[in-house]
Design an enzyme around this catalytic site. Structure first.
Site, PDB file in Angstrom:
ATOM      1  N   ASP A  28       0.846  -1.046  -0.046  1.00 47.88           N
ATOM      2  CA  ASP A  28      -0.023  -0.166  -0.015  1.00 47.88           C
ATOM      3  C   ASP A  28       0.833   1.299  -0.148  1.00 47.88           C
ATOM      4  O   ASP A  28       1.741   1.311   0.794  1.00 47.88           O
ATOM      5  CB  ASP A  28      -0.808   0.000   1.263  1.00 47.88           C
ATOM      6  N   LYS A  85      -8.375   0.657  -5.286  1.00 47.21           N
ATOM      7  CA  LYS A  85      -9.422   0.023  -4.454  1.00 47.21           C
ATOM      8  C   LYS A  85     -10.734   0.638  -4.868  1.00 47.21           C
ATOM      9  O   LYS A  85     -10.778   2.026  -4.874  1.00 47.21           O
ATOM     10  CB  LYS A  85      -9.049   0.257  -3.228  1.00 47.21           C
ATOM     11  N   GLY A 157      -5.578  -2.748   8.660  1.00 47.19           N
ATOM     12  CA  GLY A 157      -5.250  -1.606   9.558  1.00 47.19           C
ATOM     13  C   GLY A 157      -5.225  -1.896  11.095  1.00 47.19           C
ATOM     14  O   GLY A 157      -5.219  -0.965  11.804  1.00 47.19           O
ATOM     15  N   GLY A 218      -3.593  -7.134   8.166  1.00 45.20           N
ATOM     16  CA  GLY A 218      -2.860  -7.435   9.432  1.00 45.20           C
ATOM     17  C   GLY A 218      -1.498  -7.635   9.530  1.00 45.20           C
ATOM     18  O   GLY A 218      -0.918  -7.907  10.427  1.00 45.20           O
ATOM     19  N   GLY A 239      -0.415  -3.656   4.185  1.00 47.02           N
ATOM     20  CA  GLY A 239      -1.100  -2.298   3.925  1.00 47.02           C
ATOM     21  C   GLY A 239      -0.451  -1.279   4.820  1.00 47.02           C
ATOM     22  O   GLY A 239       0.768  -0.787   4.486  1.00 47.02           O
ATOM     23  N   SER A 240      -0.860  -1.193   5.983  1.00 43.63           N
ATOM     24  CA  SER A 240      -0.451  -0.167   7.033  1.00 43.63           C
ATOM     25  C   SER A 240       1.235  -0.442   7.213  1.00 43.63           C
ATOM     26  O   SER A 240       1.787   0.260   7.706  1.00 43.63           O
ATOM     27  CB  SER A 240      -1.230   0.158   8.042  1.00 43.63           C
TER      28      SER A 240
END
Lengths: 298, 192
Positions: A28, A85, A157, A218, A239-240
């Site tokens: 991301d 997305k 997230g 996650g 992602g994060s």
């Protein structure tokens, strides 16, 4: 080469694109600088976003497709594929992403759903789609709608891998449980998990999903990424976990290598040294019901 | 005589290459198809497949895994598709990709554009009597080739199939779609 024999957006091309991502890490990113860092670190693709899921969570409100200008900025910054997305069921956001030239669309529960009954009819698009799933039935419903790639939903997230593990185990276990069933029993199982019988039979024959199966939701450390690979993922989305860590560059490189060497603990140990703080995680059990993203879409 | 084929297993459609070569070699007893991740997986191989994937990623992992010199010095035949074709070249339009220089040619990455421009087509390939169903996925193309490189197929975007000694490189994916004629041509060519 005859022009009339050219074919675009076929199932082979869409699923083939997903196959080329295998063994890779999709990261991301929220701007051109992060996209270039991801590419340098060895990402196979980037997901162009306005905010990473942890920030979407923090911001609240309705989460929508990113600003097209942001997506174009990221497309122009890198040579690897760029994904975007769209909200679940929001076919116009998907049309916009296709028109912008993204290489794959993630119909994602991280954004606020636009349709509570139907997902996007993905067969009508030339660009391939990836969709989240929590179990075999959900995965095959998405494949039936035209998804060329599946990823676990996990709980985006949170920096907490527990839900991705639960979903990957459910999908892989669901496939293993098809082994040895008669064709009558397979049809019965298809009804039970609310999936098309022909796809359940195909899974039983292949011993895997008919499309590439990544893990997402996650994953925060090289060890998390390798764990998902050992559980049977074809690759991972982070992602994060990268840009919310204290050293994104080192973390990105380390996760790429951990995925490449997921069965070699010595290598994972080596790349995990001195990465600094991983993203601060959330306990999934403490989330309020409306904060849980994975239950969006079914 | 069996043939020992290795498939570079760093990233990309490795499993598809392994399956395709296993099928192409099903009638050759004693043949093996194995994954190559480390230097010690290379000795004894007659051929190496370089899969499709992301050339920037694979190039980085080749360096990280200490495979650059051993691959550049590989003495068997190499069967390369898509990203593999980029890596086999001696020149590429992207400084981030360190190519192995096994075939003298210049390759452009993403010569067809983005994924929506990816396509399937029936392609005439030199040495095949019937056209080949070629699937191009964010494919590269060679813009020029050096001496001794035989062009097997060319389309408006550029050169998409070449042979150089025992090496063959394709911008498309013969490992997808179930047609193994190019695999057989490559295996025949190994004996030359």
């Amino acid at each position: 080469m005859k022009l009339e024999e050219l074919r675009f957006g076929t199932e082979l091309i869409k699923r083939g694109f997903a196959s080329m991502q295998k063994g890779g890490v999709i990261m991301d990113v929220v701007n051109a600088e992060q996209a270039r860092l991801a590419e340098e670190a060895g990402a196979v693709a980037v997901m162009a976003l306005e905010r990473v899921p942890a920030d979407i969570r923090a911001a609240g409100g309705v989460a929508r497709m990113a600003d097209p200008q942001k997506i174009v900025e990221i497309i122009d910054a890198v040579s690897i594929p760029v994904m975007g997305k769209a909200r679940i069921g929001h076919s116009v956001e998907a049309q916009i992403l296709e028109a912008l030239g993204v290489d794959m669309i993630d119909e994602s529960e991280v954004l606020t759903p636009a349709d509570e009954q139907f997902h996007i009819d993905k067969t009508g698009f030339g660009v391939p789609f990836v969709c989240g799933a929590r179990n075999l039935g959900e995965a095959l419903r998405r494949v039936n709608e035209g998804a060329a790639m599946i990823r676990t939903k996990g709980e985006a997230g949170t920096g907490n891998v527990v839900e991705a593990v639960r979903h990957m185990r459910a999908i892989m276990g669901g496939i293993r449980a098809l082994k040895g069933l008669s064709s009558q029993e397979l049809i019965d199982r298809a009804r039970e998990i609310e999936a098309p019988a022909e796809l359940v039979i195909e899974c039983a024959n292949l011993g895997r999903l008919p499309v590439v199966n990544f893990s997402a939701g996650g994953i925060a450390t090289p060890a998390d990424a390798a764990l998902m690979m050992q559980l049977g993922a074809d690759g991972v989305f982070v992602g994060s976990g990268i840009f919310k860590s204290s050293n994104p560059e080192m973390t990105a490189r380390a996760i790429v290598e951990a995925v490449n060497h997921y069965n070699e603990p010595m290598v994972i140990a080596e790349v995990s040294k001195g990465l600094g703080e991983a993203m601060k995680g959330l306990d999934v059990h403490l989330l309020r019901e409306e904060e849980v993203l994975q239950t969006r879409g079914r | 005589m069996g043939v020992k084929v290795g498939v570079l297993a760093l990233q990309g459609d490795v499993a598809e290459h392994i399956l395709a070569f296993r099928e192409a070699l099903a009638d050759r007893p004693g043949s093996t198809v194995t994954a190559v991740r480390h230097v010690e997986d290379l000795p004894g191989l007659d051929a190496l497949a370089m899969p499709g994937g992301e050339s920037t990623t694979i190039s980085r992992l080749i360096g990280k895994n200490g495979l650059y010199e051993p691959l550049a010095g590989f003495e068997g035949g190499v069967f390369a598709t898509c990203a593999g074709m980029v890596l086999l070249a001696d020149r590429v339009d992207d400084p981030r990709v360190r190519t192995l220089s096994l075939i003298p040619m210049h390759v452009a990455r993403n010569a067809f554009g983005r994924q929506v421009d990816s396509r399937e087509t029936f392609l005439n390939v030199a040495g095949l009597t019937e056209p080949f169903r070629a699937v191009f996925i964010r494919a590269p193309a060679a813009t020029d080739v050096g001496s001794g490189v035989e062009v097997l197929a060319r389309i408006p975007e550029g050169i998409v199939a070449v042979r150089h000694g025992r090496h063959m490189a394709f911008a498309f994916h013969p490992e997808l779609g179930g047609d193994l004629r190019l695999h057989r041509m490559f295996l025949e060519n190994l004996r030359v």
